[in-house]
Design a protein around this motif. Structure first.
Motif, PDB file in Angstrom:
ATOM      1  N   UNK A  35     -33.041 -10.149 -13.101  1.00  0.00           N
ATOM      2  CA  UNK A  35     -31.773  -9.460 -13.354  1.00  0.00           C
ATOM      3  C   UNK A  35     -30.615 -10.446 -13.434  1.00  0.00           C
ATOM      4  N   UNK A  36     -30.609 -11.429 -12.550  1.00  0.00           N
ATOM      5  CA  UNK A  36     -29.478 -12.370 -12.520  1.00  0.00           C
ATOM      6  C   UNK A  36     -29.767 -13.644 -13.300  1.00  0.00           C
ATOM      7  N   UNK A  37     -30.962 -13.734 -13.902  1.00  0.00           N
ATOM      8  CA  UNK A  37     -31.294 -14.896 -14.719  1.00  0.00           C
ATOM      9  C   UNK A  37     -31.527 -16.156 -13.925  1.00  0.00           C
ATOM     10  N   UNK A  46     -36.569 -22.744  -8.975  1.00  0.00           N
ATOM     11  CA  UNK A  46     -35.405 -23.468  -8.464  1.00  0.00           C
ATOM     12  C   UNK A  46     -35.081 -22.952  -7.061  1.00  0.00           C
ATOM     13  N   UNK A  47     -35.459 -23.734  -6.063  1.00  0.00           N
ATOM     14  CA  UNK A  47     -35.332 -23.290  -4.673  1.00  0.00           C
ATOM     15  C   UNK A  47     -33.935 -23.618  -4.125  1.00  0.00           C
ATOM     16  N   UNK A  48     -32.947 -23.006  -4.751  1.00  0.00           N
ATOM     17  CA  UNK A  48     -31.550 -23.226  -4.375  1.00  0.00           C
ATOM     18  C   UNK A  48     -31.121 -22.199  -3.333  1.00  0.00           C
ATOM     19  N   UNK A  49     -29.822 -22.212  -3.036  1.00  0.00           N
ATOM     20  CA  UNK A  49     -29.275 -21.240  -2.103  1.00  0.00           C
ATOM     21  C   UNK A  49     -29.438 -19.820  -2.636  1.00  0.00           C
ATOM     22  N   UNK A  50     -29.427 -19.664  -3.953  1.00  0.00           N
ATOM     23  CA  UNK A  50     -29.663 -18.350  -4.557  1.00  0.00           C
ATOM     24  C   UNK A  50     -31.066 -17.858  -4.186  1.00  0.00           C
ATOM     25  N   UNK A  51     -32.031 -18.731  -4.314  1.00  0.00           N
ATOM     26  CA  UNK A  51     -33.424 -18.416  -3.987  1.00  0.00           C
ATOM     27  C   UNK A  51     -33.534 -17.919  -2.541  1.00  0.00           C
ATOM     28  N   UNK A  52     -32.815 -18.568  -1.640  1.00  0.00           N
ATOM     29  CA  UNK A  52     -32.875 -18.197  -0.225  1.00  0.00           C
ATOM     30  C   UNK A  52     -32.133 -16.893   0.051  1.00  0.00           C
ATOM     31  N   UNK A  53     -30.906 -16.800  -0.474  1.00  0.00           N
ATOM     32  CA  UNK A  53     -30.076 -15.652  -0.119  1.00  0.00           C
ATOM     33  C   UNK A  53     -30.542 -14.346  -0.734  1.00  0.00           C
ATOM     34  N   UNK A 107     -37.485 -19.286   7.238  1.00  0.00           N
ATOM     35  CA  UNK A 107     -38.678 -19.111   6.396  1.00  0.00           C
ATOM     36  C   UNK A 107     -38.311 -18.536   5.026  1.00  0.00           C
ATOM     37  N   UNK A 108     -37.382 -19.188   4.363  1.00  0.00           N
ATOM     38  CA  UNK A 108     -36.968 -18.749   3.031  1.00  0.00           C
ATOM     39  C   UNK A 108     -37.523 -19.641   1.922  1.00  0.00           C
ATOM     40  N   UNK A 109     -37.991 -20.822   2.297  1.00  0.00           N
ATOM     41  CA  UNK A 109     -38.613 -21.726   1.321  1.00  0.00           C
ATOM     42  C   UNK A 109     -40.131 -21.673   1.492  1.00  0.00           C
ATOM     43  N   UNK A 110     -40.875 -21.883   0.416  1.00  0.00           N
ATOM     44  CA  UNK A 110     -42.344 -21.786   0.505  1.00  0.00           C
ATOM     45  C   UNK A 110     -42.915 -22.648   1.617  1.00  0.00           C
ATOM     46  N   UNK A 111     -43.928 -22.109   2.275  1.00  0.00           N
ATOM     47  CA  UNK A 111     -44.579 -22.846   3.360  1.00  0.00           C
ATOM     48  C   UNK A 111     -45.395 -23.997   2.793  1.00  0.00           C
ATOM     49  N   UNK A 112     -45.825 -24.885   3.672  1.00  0.00           N
ATOM     50  CA  UNK A 112     -46.624 -26.022   3.253  1.00  0.00           C
ATOM     51  C   UNK A 112     -48.047 -25.566   2.932  1.00  0.00           C
TER      52      UNK A 112
END
Length: 636
Positions: free
Chosen positions: A422-424, A429-436, A521-526
């Protein structure tokens, strides 16, 4: 030294009426205090003559010896910057007064008479001494010097070091003179005493000293005469204490046959700032006092004081246990009132398997026990996403199962991927957008579920996260009641640990939660399904941030002072550059994230530090941190 001053309380060997002997021991202790960079040393009541002279106070020979003894103190102290407060019987207008004599560098700076002269049980002081309650704006002749005399004297070196004096019984009165001295600006209070020993009295004495230091928000130094006094009818033990704002810093040993001296470094700058921010101090009656200026006093070159690295956490296990129980009671009472007020039966909690959500659940569970509600009405929702590990997911499940609450699992992965479209946003891209996106998706689920169940969402965020702004705005930042908001991260760990000790059925899972690294735990685990995103690697150790927060808010300490205190407290754990690095980040985040605190949800205050915009902390969201950073960067 950032407002720290060393003070001393001394109990010299004494012989009854042997002034020459008494003076020698006073001088010896005075010189020891000076070598130890003490700003002021206190001696007991009537320490020059001895207290228990009785009717020998009527003898001119004794008073002549006192005058000679005081003259010798002046001669011996010409090169001493340390201020001494000694006790002596002095004549004025054909009346005898029980006095405190203040001496520095060969000069008597002032004399303060005792106000409350006891005449009960074993005390017969009115037989010899007059009360000084009406002595103001007067001068007295002592050892060839004309000096200020009265109960209206304060002694000042600067805006931090201002002291007042009271004598023994004055402290035991309904309104001690030191209360008015403190209201007039004295941060340091001295009591020359002659308190005899009876069973249980020492405990009451200690409580008096500690409570008066707390009531006055001052440092309080107490010295009582020792075993060399007459034992005709009573025994004196030589009690010595130094307290600060309710805490006993040092206490001597009673019943010693030798002279003793105790030292403590008191934080007068902290007391000064606390009076502004934490009390109704300015509304107290402010009486007129004459100010006697001191010469330079010794400055300490190395702090000799324990600086607690964990100021929110009691170091004594018994006290900590009591505190944990009390905190849970505060949380439960707060939530119970909210539930009763809105008539809700259901609480919805996002449960992650981490410390904060665990505490929120435990506190909610206790609330339901108090209200005799069914724990099944506590609806816990675990919402695995891109970074959820098997460990935290399983711990969340085991905890809910052990408490008998309702557990729902809602996988947010697909919903987040749809939102990226929806937001393109590219999900790679594991940015702050990805987390929030994940944090806000979880909050939306909780809010909507609470609406569906006619319940409320219980917030899990804590005081440390609020200080740092370590939350997603309108994500985990938001709830309908923030039950943890007054509790710092360092204390949460001990609360969960206490719960593990008191709930054996869930102890094992709580211990594993305690051992799990703090992470959103917002970024992919190892690859091995372990946590890749560790909060303290990004924002720094929470124990440092809690330390910074405590001293910045509690006493308005400058960045330079906070850095100094942290170096002392953590000298065995972090190097100076590491502490400075995280302090700079703390300051930046604390200022930049105020906008989140400005609209934080309701939640109970638990300790003396709170950041609610409706209660303790009012700060503009656009305040600039530059002056704080500049001061910190100037520190070499």
């Amino acid at each position: 030294m950032f407002g720290f001053y060393r003070v001393a309380a001394a109990v010299p060997k004494v012989r009854v009426t042997d002034v020459s002997f008494n003076i020698e021991h006073i001088i010896d202790l005075w010189k020891i205090a000076a070598k130890n960079q003490s700003a002021v040393i206190l001696f007991p009541e009537l320490s020059v003559s001895s207290y228990s002279c009785a009717d020998l106070f009527y003898q001119e020979t004794l008073h002549s010896a006192v005058d000679v003894g005081l003259s010798k103190l002046l001669d011996e102290s010409i090169h001493l910057d340390t201020v001494a407060i000694v006790g002596a019987p002095l004549w004025h207008k054909n009346r005898l007064y029980n006095c405190a004599v203040v001496i520095q560098k060969g000069q008597i700076l002032g004399v303060v008479p005792k106000i409350f002269v006891p005449e009960h049980k074993e005390y017969y002081e009115k037989r010899w001494f007059s009360s000084g309650k009406d002595v103001k704006n007067e001068m007295i002749e002592v050892a060839g010097q004309s000096v200020p005399f009265g109960v209206d004297l304060l002694f000042k070196r600067n805006s931090e070091l201002i002291f007042g004096i009271e004598v023994c019984e004055d402290l035991w009165s309904v309104v001690p003179p030191s209360s008015y001295q403190a209201l007039a600006g004295a941060t340091l209070l001295f009591n020359l005493s002659a308190s005899d020993e009876i069973v249980g009295k020492s405990d009451y004495r200690k409580s008096l000293v500690s409570s008066q230091s707390a009531r006055c928000m001052a440092a309080y130094v107490y010295a009582s005469c020792g075993v060399g006094e007459s034992t005709t009818d009573v025994v004196f033990g030589g009690d010595a204490m130094i307290a600060e704002n309710g805490s006993l810093l040092e206490q001597g040993e009673r019943f010693l046959d030798e002279s003793q001296i105790i030292f403590a470094d008191v934080d007068l700058a902290r007391l000064k700032m606390m009076r502004i921010s934490e009390s109704s101090f300015s509304d107290g009656e402010c009486r007129e006092f004459r100010i006697v200026n001191l010469s330079d006093v010794p400055q300490i070159v190395q702090l000799n004081r324990f600086i607690d690295p964990h100021p929110f956490v009691p170091s004594d296990k018994k006290v900590r246990t009591k505190r944990c129980k009390e905190i849970f009671s505060i949380q439960a009472a707060a939530l119970a009132k909210r539930l009763e007020h809105i008539g809700s039966e259901v609480c919805v909690i996002g449960i992650s398997g981490g410390l904060d959500s665990t505490l929120a659940l435990l506190a909610t569970y206790k609330t339901y026990e108090i209200l005799k509600k069914d724990p099944k009405d506590i609806v816990c929702v675990t919402m695995p996403g891109f970074g959820t590990t098997g460990r935290t997911f399983e711990n969340a499940r085991r905890l809910c199962e052990g408490l008998g609450v309702t557990l729902k699992t809602v996988d947010i992965t697909n919903a987040c991927l749809d939102h990226f479209k929806v937001i393109g946003h590219d999900p790679n891209e594991h940015t702050i957008v990805y987390e929030n996106v994940q944090a806000r998706e979880r909050t939306q689920i909780l809010m909507d579920l609470a609406n569906k169940l006619n319940g409320i969402v219980i917030g899990t965020g804590d005081l440390s996260e609020s200080a740092l702004g370590w939350s997603t705005y309108n994500g985990d930042h938001m709830s309908m009641y923030a039950i943890n908001v007054g509790i710092p991260k360092t204390l949460i760990r001990y609360l969960v640990e206490w719960a593990a000790d008191t709930h054996p059925d869930i102890s094992e899972v709580l211990q594993d939660i305690l051992a799990t690294p703090v992470s959103p735990e917002l970024l992919p685990s190892q690859d091995d399904d372990t946590i890749s995103q560790k909060t303290e690697e990004v924002v720094g150790p929470y124990e440092l941030h809690d330390f910074f927060l405590y001293h910045m808010i509690k006493s308005g300490a400058t960045p330079k002072k906070i850095l100094f205190l942290a170096k002392v407290a953590f000298k065995q754990k972090y190097d100076d550059e590491t502490i400075k690095k995280w302090l700079k980040l703390f300051l930046w985040r604390f200022f930049s994230q105020q906008f989140k605190r400005s609209c934080m949800p309701d939640g109970p205050k638990v300790g003396t530090i709170a950041l609610s915009p409706r209660g303790d902390w009012r700060m503009p969201s656009d305040a600039v941190v530059s002056e704080w950073i500049k001061e910190l960067e100037r520190v070499e």
